[in-house]
Design a protein around this motif. Structure first.
Motif, short mmCIF file in Angstrom:
data_model
loop_
_atom_site.label_atom_id
_atom_site.label_comp_id
_atom_site.label_asym_id
_atom_site.label_seq_id
_atom_site.Cartn_x
_atom_site.Cartn_y
_atom_site.Cartn_z
N ARG A 166 49.17 27.78 79.31
CA ARG A 166 49.12 26.91 80.48
C ARG A 166 47.96 25.92 80.33
N PRO A 167 48.17 24.63 80.56
CA PRO A 167 47.04 23.70 80.51
C PRO A 167 46.10 23.93 81.69
N VAL A 168 44.80 23.81 81.41
CA VAL A 168 43.77 24.09 82.41
C VAL A 168 42.85 22.88 82.53
N PHE A 169 42.58 22.48 83.76
CA PHE A 169 41.63 21.39 84.05
C PHE A 169 40.80 21.83 85.25
N LEU A 170 39.52 22.12 85.01
CA LEU A 170 38.66 22.65 86.06
C LEU A 170 37.34 21.87 86.11
N PRO A 171 37.18 20.97 87.07
CA PRO A 171 35.89 20.29 87.23
C PRO A 171 34.78 21.28 87.60
N ASN A 172 33.57 20.93 87.21
CA ASN A 172 32.44 21.78 87.61
C ASN A 172 32.03 21.44 89.05
N ARG A 173 30.97 22.07 89.52
CA ARG A 173 30.62 21.92 90.93
C ARG A 173 30.22 20.50 91.30
N ASP A 174 29.62 19.79 90.36
CA ASP A 174 29.21 18.43 90.73
C ASP A 174 30.30 17.39 90.42
N HIS A 175 31.40 17.83 89.82
CA HIS A 175 32.56 16.97 89.56
C HIS A 175 32.22 15.81 88.62
N HIS A 176 31.21 16.00 87.79
CA HIS A 176 30.89 15.01 86.78
C HIS A 176 31.31 15.46 85.39
N SER A 177 31.82 16.68 85.29
CA SER A 177 32.33 17.20 84.03
C SER A 177 33.51 18.12 84.33
N ALA A 178 34.36 18.33 83.32
CA ALA A 178 35.49 19.24 83.50
C ALA A 178 35.63 20.12 82.26
N TRP A 179 36.10 21.34 82.49
CA TRP A 179 36.35 22.34 81.45
C TRP A 179 37.86 22.40 81.24
N VAL A 180 38.29 22.17 80.01
CA VAL A 180 39.72 22.18 79.70
C VAL A 180 39.97 23.09 78.51
N ASN A 181 41.23 23.51 78.38
CA ASN A 181 41.57 24.36 77.24
C ASN A 181 42.27 23.54 76.17
N SER A 182 42.64 24.23 75.09
CA SER A 182 43.26 23.53 73.96
C SER A 182 44.60 22.93 74.34
N ARG A 183 45.35 23.61 75.20
CA ARG A 183 46.64 23.09 75.62
C ARG A 183 46.47 21.75 76.33
N ALA A 184 45.48 21.65 77.22
CA ALA A 184 45.23 20.39 77.93
C ALA A 184 44.79 19.30 76.97
N LEU A 185 43.92 19.64 76.02
CA LEU A 185 43.48 18.65 75.03
C LEU A 185 44.66 18.14 74.22
N SER A 186 45.55 19.05 73.84
CA SER A 186 46.71 18.66 73.04
C SER A 186 47.63 17.73 73.83
N LEU A 187 47.91 18.08 75.07
CA LEU A 187 48.77 17.24 75.90
C LEU A 187 48.19 15.84 76.08
N ALA A 188 46.85 15.76 76.15
CA ALA A 188 46.19 14.47 76.35
C ALA A 188 45.98 13.72 75.04
N GLY A 189 46.28 14.37 73.91
CA GLY A 189 46.09 13.71 72.63
C GLY A 189 44.63 13.55 72.24
N ILE A 190 43.77 14.43 72.75
CA ILE A 190 42.34 14.34 72.47
C ILE A 190 42.03 15.17 71.22
N SER A 191 41.47 14.53 70.23
CA SER A 191 41.14 15.20 68.97
C SER A 191 39.82 14.68 68.45
#
Length: 538
Positions: A127-152
């Motif tokens: 399952r793709p995961v996108f979780l902003p941190n408490r200040d919403h200036h960064s986000a924690w994502v997993n490999s599935r989310a990176l792949s879907l976004a084409g981030i390498s």
């Protein structure tokens, strides 16, 4: 609408007054019992016996994201937890089969403030995961989310963000600032119904804390979030919105002054009810923890890196003059000392051009150069403080202080200095970055220590006051949360203080916080009134 007589306790901000009379939703008397009774002569009324408790104006949050906060509460909410193991357990338990969204993790739970995609991959491999941190200036994502976004490893950092990478250049699963937008376009779209539910939940929750009005610090599409302007309008039109809300319209930092005509149309559409759109939000920098806060000198150990100004200072000054000419108050996000100075310089240019009316304010103010402290009063700029951050909590002590160095660490959150120099203070929470409970923030403003019941209180130095010279008195802190916030929200003509003629937006606390030894952080709310009508009862 019934009349009310409040007796038997402290009336905040009203000197020796011991009674308040309300009729037809307005305060008609503030004084002793006899004078209040005389104003209610011939009128049926209910008596609220304070029995030693305090009556205060409805509190107002001058910087908050209530719809986002409520959405997190309704999704994969990480805010109750404080360790990596707890976060991963919450992710693993989240129901469904699609995207996992929500957020609220603390950078202090991870070495260097940086989680890794491998941990998410272990509990949510498919399952793709996108979780902003408490200040919403960064986000924690997993490999599935990176792949879907084409981030390498070959994906370039966007101009306003950064992809965290390992030594080999591979993305580690943390996206800072504008890099989050590489993923947010893939997230399931929130519906209007989602936002309606979130606003209703946010209002209910905030009423329970004694917050009767607020300034939504981003009204517009941002970081994958839906524009909530129509949410407010529809809630207002339906009579569901009871709080008094000012919207700070989101300034597209890649755009130009052509945005102002759109803002004017929004202000006109929201000018007749509980929701008004009279401010514009400009986020001038990021946050110190990921080195995006704009500093005048480099971060310690980071080479020549001084953070990032989102808007070129010369363009910022031009935009602020144009906004002031159009009658908009500017709500600035300013964390680093350079960002603070750039924002103050922009206001100075607008003032010099003759635009003195709009109620500009700077939020956050983590690091302020001492020479800029007196400029808040001189320029009539309100310091919009998020007091809960001004402690020796782990995230600040480990991710900020070492990179500021000793001198700049002594310039953090200078609330007392701004007040002594004659500056006006407003107060807010930045929820969901931190709790919207005003009394936790007031405790910190007064004591500069972590509330002893917070999870951050486990940090060894949390009960050591952070720069105690910058503490406020209880009266100053509570005034910031009432009249000060009403001022920047543009509602001080009808709210913010207990005075004859003002709306009966009133809160009965469960105690008198001015009594010696009162635990400010433990203060709760027994009754909340808006226009003399009960909206919360404990």
């Amino acid at each position: 609408m019934s009349a009310l007589l409040f007796i038997g306790g402290r009336v905040f901000g009203a000197g020796p007054a011991s009674a308040v009379a309300v009729r037809d939703g307005r305060i008609v008397a503030v004084g002793d019992r006899a004078s209040a009774l005389s104003e209610l002569s011939g009128t049926a009324f209910d008596v609220v016996d304070l029995d030693g408790r305090a009556l205060v104006p409805g509190l107002q949050d001058a910087h908050i994201h209530p719809v986002s906060g409520a959405l997190e509460r309704l999704r994969c909410d990480l805010t109750p937890w404080h360790t990596k193991a707890e976060y991963l357990a919450a992710v693993a338990a989240y129901p469904g089969s699609g995207w996992i969204t929500g957020g609220g993790w603390s950078m202090a739970a991870f070495p260097g403030g940086l989680p890794h995609r491998d941990d998410l991959d272990a509990v949510a491999p498919d399952r793709p995961v996108f979780l902003p941190n408490r200040d919403h200036h960064s986000a924690w994502v997993n490999s599935r989310a990176l792949s879907l976004a084409g981030i390498s490893s070959v994906t370039a950092d966007p101009p306003d963000g950064r992809i965290e990478r390992d030594a080999a250049g591979e993305p580690t699963g943390v996206l800072h600032e504008g890099a989050m937008d590489l993923v947010t376009g893939l997230l399931p779209a929130d519906t209007a119904e989602d936002y309606d539910r979130a606003l209703a939940e946010a209002q209910r929750y905030l009423f329970s804390l004694g917050v009767t009005g607020w300034q939504d610090a981003i009204v517009g599409a941002y970081a994958g979030a839906r524009d909530q302007f129509d949410t407010y309008l529809s809630a207002d039109a339906a009579g569901v919105l009871r709080a008094r809300v000012t919207g700070a319209l989101w300034w597209d930092r890649a755009g130009d002054e052509s945005q102002i005509a759109f803002f004017e149309s929004r202000r006109a559409a929201a000018g007749h009810g509980r929701f008004r759109a009279t401010a514009v939000k400009i986020m001038q920098d990021g946050v110190a923890e990921n080195f995006t806060a704009a500093m005048m000198d480099p971060y310690v150990g980071q080479g020549a890196h001084c953070g990032h100004s989102n808007v070129d200072p010369a363009r910022l000054a031009f935009f602020v003059r144009q906004l002031a000419a159009a009658g908009f108050a500017v709500h600035f996000h300013a964390i680093g000392d350079r960002a603070v100075r750039e924002c103050l310089d922009a206001v100075a240019a607008a003032r010099a051009a003759g635009f003195t009316a709009p109620r500009h304010h700077l939020a956050h103010l983590q690091v302020v150069h001492p020479s800029d402290v007196p400029r808040f009063a001189a320029l009539d700029v309100t310091a919009n403080i998020q007091a809960l951050w001004a402690t020796h909590h782990e995230q600040n002590d480990t991710l900020c202080v070492p990179f500021f160095g000793p001198e700049r660490s002594g310039w953090q959150y200078p609330f007392g200095s701004i007040a002594r120099a004659g500056g006006r203070l407003a107060a807010g929470s930045d929820w969901p970055v931190t709790t919207p409970n005003p009394w936790w923030a007031i405790h910190v403003a007064v004591h500069r220590t972590e509330p002893p019941v917070s999870a951050e209180a486990d940090w060894p130095t949390s009960q050591v006051p952070m720069l105690p010279r910058e503490a406020l008195t209880l009266e100053q802190a509570l005034t910031a949360y009432t009249l000060g916030s009403a001022y920047v929200n543009g509602t001080d003509d009808v709210t913010g203080s207990i005075e004859v003629g003002k709306a009966a937006d009133l809160v009965v606390l469960d105690r008198d916080p001015f009594e010696p030894g009162a635990k400010l952080y433990d203060t709760a709310v027994d009754l909340v009134f808006i226009d003399g009508q009960v909206v919360h009862e404990r």
